[in-house]
Design a protein around this motif. Structure first.
Motif: not given
Length: 163
Positions: A76-79, A93-98, A111-115
């Motif tokens: 996986g890959l996050w930007r 969030d994306a699926f990624a190759d090797t 993806v949004r995360v709030r605390l």
């Protein structure tokens, strides 16, 4: 278990997980900001994660792999597009190759995360937004909602130091 709700909204193309923890915001934030702690809960118990790269700043990337019970490896890959330490994080969030490159034919979601402080503890709202209904359905059909529930369910034990 800390999960208060998991909501799939096909009209707004979102999946929202709300969890309440008996821990301060800084402690919950560490489960995102420390890659060694993050890999102890990111992914369901049968698919442990390993973060190779973890650069949580706008424009940064995180790359990870999850190994399944049969030895199958998924990348996986996050930007990262936004960070408001210790209360917010936004990334695709994306699926990624090797090699860590996004796989074009697989769904990508924001993806949004709030605390926020709640009753002496922390409420975490994690919302995934999809580009299309087809992308959302594909991830739902792959078991992503159940996997997310299982993954977030592991956070409590880390916050009390028993895992």
């Amino acid at each position: 278990m800390s999960i208060t709700s998991v909501d799939k909204d096909y009209d707004s193309l979102t999946i929202t997980v709300i969890a309440d923890f008996d821990a301060p915001i800084d402690q919950v934030w560490e489960l995102w900001s420390d890659p060694r702690k993050l890999e102890r809960w990111w992914g369901p118990p049968s698919y442990p994660a390993a973060f190779e790269k973890h650069d949580l700043k706008p424009g940064g990337e995180a790359t990870y792999s999850m190994t399944g019970p049969e030895g199958d490896v998924h990348h996986g890959l996050w930007r990262v597009s936004g960070v408001g330490s210790p209360t917010s994080l936004e990334f695709t969030d994306a699926f990624a190759d090797t090699d860590g490159a996004a796989i074009a034919e697989m769904p990508v979601h924001m993806v949004r995360v709030r605390l926020t402080e709640r009753d002496g503890g922390t409420r975490m709202e994690m919302q995934s937004t999809f580009e299309s209904r087809e992308d959302m359905e594909k991830l739902v059909d792959m078991g992503t909602v159940e996997g997310l529930r299982d993954a977030v369910g592991q956070m409590d034990a880390l916050l009390v130091g028993t895992a």
